[in-house]
Design a protein around this motif. Structure first.
Motif, PDB file in Angstrom:
ATOM      1  N   VAL A   1      39.180   1.926  -7.901  1.00  8.78           N
ATOM      2  CA  VAL A   1      39.946   0.979  -7.098  1.00  8.78           C
ATOM      3  C   VAL A   1      39.408  -0.432  -7.295  1.00  8.78           C
ATOM      4  N   MET A   2      40.315  -1.349  -7.550  1.00  6.58           N
ATOM      5  CA  MET A   2      39.952  -2.763  -7.650  1.00  6.58           C
ATOM      6  C   MET A   2      40.773  -3.516  -6.615  1.00  6.58           C
ATOM      7  N   VAL A   3      40.091  -4.067  -5.627  1.00 13.39           N
ATOM      8  CA  VAL A   3      40.784  -4.899  -4.650  1.00 13.39           C
ATOM      9  C   VAL A   3      40.436  -6.352  -4.960  1.00 13.39           C
ATOM     10  N   VAL A   4      41.444  -7.180  -5.154  1.00 14.58           N
ATOM     11  CA  VAL A   4      41.193  -8.604  -5.393  1.00 14.58           C
ATOM     12  C   VAL A   4      41.741  -9.381  -4.211  1.00 14.58           C
ATOM     13  N   GLU A   5      40.855 -10.050  -3.494  1.00 17.13           N
ATOM     14  CA  GLU A   5      41.318 -10.842  -2.356  1.00 17.13           C
ATOM     15  C   GLU A   5      41.653 -12.256  -2.808  1.00 17.13           C
ATOM     16  N   GLN A   6      42.564 -12.880  -2.077  1.00 18.47           N
ATOM     17  CA  GLN A   6      43.080 -14.209  -2.456  1.00 18.47           C
ATOM     18  C   GLN A   6      43.485 -14.225  -3.928  1.00 18.47           C
ATOM     19  N   ALA A   7      44.204 -13.186  -4.301  1.00 19.57           N
ATOM     20  CA  ALA A   7      44.567 -13.020  -5.707  1.00 19.57           C
ATOM     21  C   ALA A   7      45.413 -14.173  -6.221  1.00 19.57           C
ATOM     22  N   GLU A   8      46.034 -14.908  -5.310  1.00 19.60           N
ATOM     23  CA  GLU A   8      46.884 -16.028  -5.742  1.00 19.60           C
ATOM     24  C   GLU A   8      46.057 -17.123  -6.411  1.00 19.60           C
TER      25      GLU A   8
END
Ligand code: ADP
Ligand code: MG
Length: 698
Positions: free
Chosen positions: A564-571
């Motif tokens: 699992v890869m969670v990217v926060e503030q991906a924008e």
């Protein structure tokens, strides 16, 4: 007047205008003629306002009957509205938001050409155009009126204060007085592709003949435009081909690949290579046997298995008694590579050394001795490897990973540590093959276009920040099933420290409040080399279940159990970067997930997120990236070797590029006559070199 004449000799171009043009790189008549229209309008028999239909793109000629600025108190923010009418006595309303500046431009009584999308305003019942392009047809006396109406008219991108109309006038003046031009393009090509001669092509591109097909023109495919595009690519590709054939005259190392080397390479492989891996290693091996330095780019999507191919090349070099240097952009990637090479090469009795900036000078000194004595066969490192006092005993192969992060100069610094060693550069930002062959000029290209077997495509989801709790709990379920996960925070460009703080805060939040029962780890750029190594090892061994990190893990981490890869503030991330980050998972047999969490998005960010959700194909993604950012930004500065094309556009004209490339390669290899080749080389040296900044040709 000839092509080399400075623009100040053109009537109407004084020092002030010349300076504006010069700032755009337009200094001579030839430069200006290369500034071609980006669009054409058919003003030969136009519709009246009464004939316009909502929904169509149209040009009309009309006069301003009234104009007003309304809306906000501050003039600049207001809405500018002008009413136009023509002989049909119907009314068209033009509207410009923030149009305050137009109050002094579009006065009542002016005759203008308007171009835009016709809409029907149901509220007022008016036909309208929102932000139409316009050109004032009355009010100045520059040029002949028949130049601007009653024909197919070229539209130019304004150069600062120099309008499309003025540019049209200048082009016309130049073409009126310009004598016939020599045609440098080889005769047989002109005949084969039925290309108009150079003078005609330039004239017809600026002022299309009356019977021209407007759709072809606007698609940049009229015979005249085709010729100019083809020509530009042809010279570019001839330059590239000449450069390459010159490189082939330099003496380098001819590695021997006999049966025993082949066996050693085979025995080292921890798995069965894919068809694509086999093909590219053959291409590389063929280069290495040549008595000239290899200059090869190995491109392949993230996770496609470039490292093992590099290791195979390394074994060939080592078996021939040479050393191998591996340059990586980050400490994590360098450490990862060192680990990988050690694992694979120590059974063969080879020593791999790791050299990064975070070692103490005593450690470094010891390593450097090892390297200069030839006791380490492979040396993996970051920029530290480039330092002057790192000397090799016998460097035979230089491998540069993620080459886009290094400049041409750094490549040179590494290469100069050996005597004409072979060079293999690798990139996970793959682009279509022809494009790569053109843009990386002096590099031959090998492409891995196949993933190792058994990989399931990563499932990518988009979530908004208000759903973060659900994201966290789905992550928990994965971990409960024995998987591991990454949670990444954006690096704020200027400050790795700030990114560290953000990651640190999140680390505390996640480890204390969200996952108090799980092993949460933290990775960021401010950790020392040892600390990074330690975190990496613990994650590898599964002792860390969730790794909170900044983007330092973007390249390098290879942990198959992480799913699992969670990217926060991906924008806040670019397309290529998100694709790289996602590539950290999906490396094992389990189904992997990438969750892109966003807070505030603009249109461009939305497009990026959608692209990633829809596709896992790195080639496709980098093409979109190229389109979204434009070639200039995509490839970085001049350093990357991107030629600045004038007429041609590598995206729009990709097929013409392919044709021109084929012809150029053929022409350089088998010129119709020595005289033809000599003329071409001279032409490229005189014209092409200045325009494209190619260093050496012929
Ligand atoms: P990248 O091209 O992104 O550098 P890597 O070389 O890191 O990819 O390879 C990704 C992973 O796939 C590694 O764990 C590697 O060992 C594995 N791998 C590469 N080639 C194969 C193959 N032919 N069969 C099975 N696994 C492979
Ligand atoms: Mg890699």
């Amino acid at each position: 007047m000839d092509l080399a004449t400075p623009l100040t000799y053109v009537k109407g171009i004084g020092p002030a205008r010349a300076a504006l043009l010069e700032a755009k790189g337009l200094a001579t008549v030839e430069d200006l003629l290369g500034y071609v229209p980006f669009r054409y309008e058919d003003r030969s028999n136009m519709k009246t306002i009464a004939q316009l239909a909502p929904g169509e793109m149209a040009t009309v000629i009309a006069s301003v009957s009234s104009a007003k600025l309304s809306g906000f108190r501050r003039r600049n923010l207001g809405m500018f509205e002008a009413r136009f009418s023509d002989a049909s006595r119907a009314v068209l309303v033009g509207k410009w938001f923030h149009g305050g500046y137009l109050a002094n431009v579009l006065g009542a009584g002016l005759k203008v050409a308007l171009f835009g999308k016709v809409e029907f305003d149901t509220y007022s019942g008016d036909l309208t155009m929102l932000h139409p392009e316009f050109e004032i047809l009355s009010g100045d006396d520059e040029g002949d009126a028949t130049l601007h109406v009653g024909r197919v008219v070229p539209i130019y991108e304004a150069v600062s204060k120099i309008t499309t109309r003025l540019l049209r006038v200048f082009m016309h003046r130049i073409l009126e007085t310009l004598g016939p031009l020599d045609d440098p393009l080889p005769e047989h090509l002109r005949a084969r592709f039925k290309l108009p001669d150079r003078s005609t092509a330039i004239r017809d591109t600026h002022f299309p003949p009356p019977d021209s097909d407007l759709r072809l023109l606007n698609a940049f495919r009229s015979p005249a435009q085709f010729r100019l595009i083809f020509e530009e690519f042809f010279w570019l590709e001839c330059g590239v081909a000449l450069k390459r054939s010159k490189a082939r005259t330099v003496t380098g190392i001819a590695f021997e690949i006999d049966e025993s080397v082949r066996q050693r390479v085979k025995r080292m492989l921890p798995f069965k290579p894919t068809g694509a891996q086999k093909r590219v290693i053959q291409e590389i091996a063929a280069d290495m046997r040549q008595p000239h330095p290899m200059n090869r780019l190995l491109q392949g999507d993230v996770g496609s298995g470039k490292t093992i191919v590099a290791a195979e090349a390394a074994v060939i070099a080592i078996e021939n008694g040479y050393q191998v240097a591996v340059l990586a952009p980050t400490e994590i990637l360098a450490a990862q590579h060192a680990f990988y090479f050690r694992q694979i090469l120590s059974p063969l009795g080879y020593v791999t050394a790791l050299l990064t900036g975070s070692f103490t000078s005593r450690e470094k000194d010891k390593l450097k001795q090892l390297v200069s004595a030839g006791l380490a066969q492979v040396v993996v490192g970051t920029h530290a490897l480039l330092e002057k006092d790192v000397e090799f005993h016998r460097l035979g192969l230089a491998i540069i990973d993620e080459q886009h992060r290094f400049g041409v100069l750094q490549r040179l610094q590494l290469v100069q540590k050996g005597a004409q060693p072979d060079v293999l550069v690798m990139t996970a930002t793959p682009i279509p093959r022809t494009l790569a062959m053109t843009l990386y000029g002096d590099l031959d290209v090998s492409t891995i276009d196949e993933m190792p077997p058994g990989r399931k495509p990563i499932i990518t989801k988009h979530a908004t920040a208000d759903h973060i709790e659900q994201v966290y709990s789905s992550l928990k379920r994965q971990v409960a099933e024995g998987r591991q996960a990454y949670v990444v925070y954006p690096v704020i460009e200027e400050s790795e420290t700030q990114a560290m703080k953000a990651a640190l805060k999140m680390y505390e939040h996640l480890s204390r409040e969200v996952y108090p029962d799980l092993a949460v780890g933290l990775m960021h750029g401010r950790l020392s080399g040892d600390e990074k190594e330690d975190v990496m090892q613990r994650f590898k061994q599964g002792r860390i279940q969730i790794l909170v990190s900044t983007t330092v893990i973007e390249v390098g981490m290879d942990v198959p159990n992480a799913s699992v890869m969670v990217v926060e503030q991906a924008e806040r991330f670019g397309l290529a970067q998100l694709h790289q980050l996602r590539g950290r998972v999906g490396r094992g047999a389990a189904q992997s997930y990438c969750i892109l969490v966003t807070e505030k998005m603009n249109d461009a960010a939305r497009e990026r997120i959608r692209t990633l959700v829809d596709s896992t194909d790195g080639f496709h993604i980098s093409e979109i990236d190229l389109k979204l950012r434009g070639p200039g930004e995509f490839f970085g500065t001049k350093q990357s070797g991107l030629p600045s094309l004038r007429v041609a556009n590598i995206l729009r004209d990709a097929e013409i590029l392919e044709i021109a490339r084929r012809e150029a390669v053929d022409f350089v290899a088998r010129p119709p006559s020595e005289e033809d080749l000599r003329r071409a080389v001279a032409y490229i040296r005189d014209h092409w070199q200045r325009r494209y900044g190619l260093v050496t040709v012929g």
